[in-house]
Design a protein around this motif. Structure first.
Motif, PDB file in Angstrom:
ATOM      1  N   ALA A  19       0.845  -1.211   0.000  1.00  0.00           N
ATOM      2  CA  ALA A  19       0.000   0.000   0.000  1.00  0.00           C
ATOM      3  C   ALA A  19       0.878   1.259   0.000  1.00  0.00           C
ATOM      4  CB  ALA A  19      -0.930  -0.011   1.208  1.00  0.00           C
ATOM      5  N   ILE A  20       1.989   1.209   0.735  1.00  0.00           N
ATOM      6  CA  ILE A  20       2.888   2.369   0.798  1.00  0.00           C
ATOM      7  C   ILE A  20       3.555   2.614  -0.556  1.00  0.00           C
ATOM      8  CG2 ILE A  20       5.088   3.155   1.808  1.00  0.00           C
ATOM      9  CD1 ILE A  20       2.557   3.652   3.550  1.00  0.00           C
ATOM     10  N   LYS A  21       3.917   1.547  -1.237  1.00  0.00           N
ATOM     11  CA  LYS A  21       4.526   1.715  -2.562  1.00  0.00           C
ATOM     12  C   LYS A  21       3.514   2.367  -3.518  1.00  0.00           C
ATOM     13  CE  LYS A  21       7.068  -0.738  -6.177  1.00  0.00           C
ATOM     14  NZ  LYS A  21       8.274   0.102  -6.135  1.00  0.00           N
ATOM     15  N   GLU A  22       2.261   1.909  -3.438  1.00  0.00           N
ATOM     16  CA  GLU A  22       1.223   2.493  -4.300  1.00  0.00           C
ATOM     17  C   GLU A  22       0.964   3.954  -3.949  1.00  0.00           C
ATOM     18  OE1 GLU A  22      -1.109  -1.677  -4.991  1.00  0.00           O
ATOM     19  OE2 GLU A  22      -2.304   0.030  -4.298  1.00  0.00           O
ATOM     20  N   LEU A  23       0.961   4.229  -2.645  1.00  0.00           N
ATOM     21  CA  LEU A  23       0.731   5.611  -2.197  1.00  0.00           C
ATOM     22  C   LEU A  23       1.838   6.534  -2.710  1.00  0.00           C
ATOM     23  CD1 LEU A  23      -0.044   8.019  -0.293  1.00  0.00           C
ATOM     24  CD2 LEU A  23       1.051   6.775   1.554  1.00  0.00           C
ATOM     25  N   ILE A  24       3.085   6.098  -2.582  1.00  0.00           N
ATOM     26  CA  ILE A  24       4.205   7.002  -2.877  1.00  0.00           C
ATOM     27  C   ILE A  24       4.645   6.965  -4.342  1.00  0.00           C
ATOM     28  CG2 ILE A  24       6.638   7.460  -2.301  1.00  0.00           C
ATOM     29  CD1 ILE A  24       5.812   6.652   0.602  1.00  0.00           C
ATOM     30  N   GLU A  25       4.597   5.795  -4.942  1.00  0.00           N
ATOM     31  CA  GLU A  25       5.131   5.682  -6.304  1.00  0.00           C
ATOM     32  C   GLU A  25       4.066   5.450  -7.371  1.00  0.00           C
ATOM     33  OE1 GLU A  25       8.117   2.628  -5.920  1.00  0.00           O
ATOM     34  OE2 GLU A  25       9.399   3.905  -4.703  1.00  0.00           O
ATOM     35  N   GLY A  26       2.846   5.144  -6.965  1.00  0.00           N
ATOM     36  CA  GLY A  26       1.800   4.850  -7.947  1.00  0.00           C
ATOM     37  C   GLY A  26       1.078   6.097  -8.413  1.00  0.00           C
ATOM     38  N   GLU A  27       0.125   5.893  -9.311  1.00  0.00           N
ATOM     39  CA  GLU A  27      -0.666   7.030  -9.792  1.00  0.00           C
ATOM     40  C   GLU A  27      -1.832   7.302  -8.831  1.00  0.00           C
ATOM     41  OE1 GLU A  27      -3.743   4.740 -12.726  1.00  0.00           O
ATOM     42  OE2 GLU A  27      -1.766   5.245 -13.556  1.00  0.00           O
ATOM     43  N   VAL A  28      -2.439   8.478  -8.993  1.00  0.00           N
ATOM     44  CA  VAL A  28      -3.590   8.815  -8.156  1.00  0.00           C
ATOM     45  C   VAL A  28      -4.809   8.070  -8.696  1.00  0.00           C
ATOM     46  CG1 VAL A  28      -5.114  10.672  -7.382  1.00  0.00           C
ATOM     47  CG2 VAL A  28      -2.639  11.075  -7.565  1.00  0.00           C
ATOM     48  N   THR A  29      -5.330   7.156  -7.890  1.00  0.00           N
ATOM     49  CA  THR A  29      -6.473   6.358  -8.341  1.00  0.00           C
ATOM     50  C   THR A  29      -7.329   5.934  -7.145  1.00  0.00           C
ATOM     51  OG1 THR A  29      -7.103   4.159  -9.161  1.00  0.00           O
ATOM     52  CG2 THR A  29      -4.837   4.397  -8.416  1.00  0.00           C
ATOM     53  N   PRO A  30      -8.651   5.922  -7.332  1.00  0.00           N
ATOM     54  CA  PRO A  30      -9.511   5.475  -6.220  1.00  0.00           C
ATOM     55  C   PRO A  30      -9.316   3.991  -5.896  1.00  0.00           C
ATOM     56  CG  PRO A  30     -10.823   5.910  -8.184  1.00  0.00           C
ATOM     57  CD  PRO A  30      -9.434   6.386  -8.484  1.00  0.00           C
ATOM     58  N   HIS A  31      -8.548   3.285  -6.727  1.00  0.00           N
ATOM     59  CA  HIS A  31      -8.249   1.887  -6.393  1.00  0.00           C
ATOM     60  C   HIS A  31      -7.228   1.811  -5.250  1.00  0.00           C
ATOM     61  CE1 HIS A  31     -10.753   0.300  -9.501  1.00  0.00           C
ATOM     62  NE2 HIS A  31     -10.241   1.194 -10.340  1.00  0.00           N
ATOM     63  N   CYS A  32      -6.515   2.921  -5.039  1.00  0.00           N
ATOM     64  CA  CYS A  32      -5.685   3.066  -3.825  1.00  0.00           C
ATOM     65  C   CYS A  32      -6.070   4.421  -3.233  1.00  0.00           C
ATOM     66  CB  CYS A  32      -4.192   3.034  -4.144  1.00  0.00           C
ATOM     67  SG  CYS A  32      -3.182   3.367  -2.675  1.00  0.00           S
TER      68      CYS A  32
END
Ligand code: F6R
Length: 246
Positions: free
Chosen positions: A207-220
């Protein structure tokens, strides 16, 4: 987003608590947003220690918590109201008249309760600092992964991942975990002037990787925090373990 990686939960709690203590000492009537769950517990302990040493008084703060289980009385040991009383409010001089919660109402009363909470946050001038944990599925508050970001408080059906993470608390007292909760929306969280997020342990790494390195998406849902101008993320080595070189 300011990302601070520290050795362990204790080191995180000292720095996170300091942010709240400084805020309260600067503005005794601060409006503070709190979270429940394992992540903030150490931080609450540090705030209590400072209170006991006479370094801070919580008497004039107004509080708003992120969420509450639906159809659960606040005196239930697993209500989030009970959690806050037990882990912070009851051990300090917090004025319970200034403690605000989404009530754990039944489904038919949820809409009115959510509207009331939204208006109350507005009436208090918004939240100065909101404390957050993050779900293993990237939820903040109980904004579960989905197709859209929710703006204001709402009744949410909890995902299996959240039920799997939290059912232990209910099993411990032989009761069933509610399948629904009332939560602030992502919009309510984003309207806070400052946000502090704490994550510890390997179960939060994805979840932290998605928060910091992923795109902005309601899936996270947490990924929206990238669009806020004042967010501090405190991580331990384990929760930061999937991040690329920094
Ligand atoms: C709690 C809340 C949740 C938790 C999250 C992490 O009020 O809103 O978003 O912060 O589920 O829970 P812990 O800290 O128990 O891992």
């Amino acid at each position: 987003m300011k990302v601070i990686i520290l050795e362990n939960a204790y080191e995180i709690s000292k720095q996170a608590a300091e942010i709240f203590i400084k805020q309260i000492n600067k503005k005794p009537g601060s409006v503070l947003g709190f979270a429940t769950g394992a992540s903030p517990v150490e931080t609450y302990k540090r705030i209590i220690e400072s209170y006991e040493k006479g370094e801070v008084s919580l008497k004039h703060i107004t509080t708003f918590n992120l969420d509450e289980y639906a159809d659960l009385d606040r005196e239930n040991v697993n209500s989030y109201y009970y959690f806050m009383k037990d882990n912070l409010f009851g051990k300090t001089d917090v004025d319970f008249n200034k403690v605000n919660f989404l009530a754990g109402v039944k489904h038919e009363d949820a809409e009115a309760e959510c509207k009331r909470y939204y208006e109350k946050i507005k009436e208090e001038g918004g939240i100065d600092i909101q404390l957050l944990g993050i779900g293993t599925n990237g939820h903040i508050g109980f904004n579960e992964p989905g197709e859209e970001f929710m703006d204001t408080p709402f009744l949410v059906k909890l995902t299996q991942s959240t039920i799997d993470s939290n059912k232990k608390y209910f099993e411990a007292v032989g009761t069933e975990m509610p399948g629904y909760a009332l939560t602030m929306g992502v919009g309510d969280i984003m309207r806070s002037k400052k946000i502090v997020l704490i994550a510890t342990g390997a179960s939060k790494a994805k979840a932290i990787k998605e928060l910091i390195e992923g795109e902005v998406t309601p899936h996270c849902p947490a990924s929206i925090l990238k669009l806020h101008s004042d967010v501090t993320v405190f991580l331990d080595k384990e929760s930061a373990s999937l991040l690329g070189d920094r």
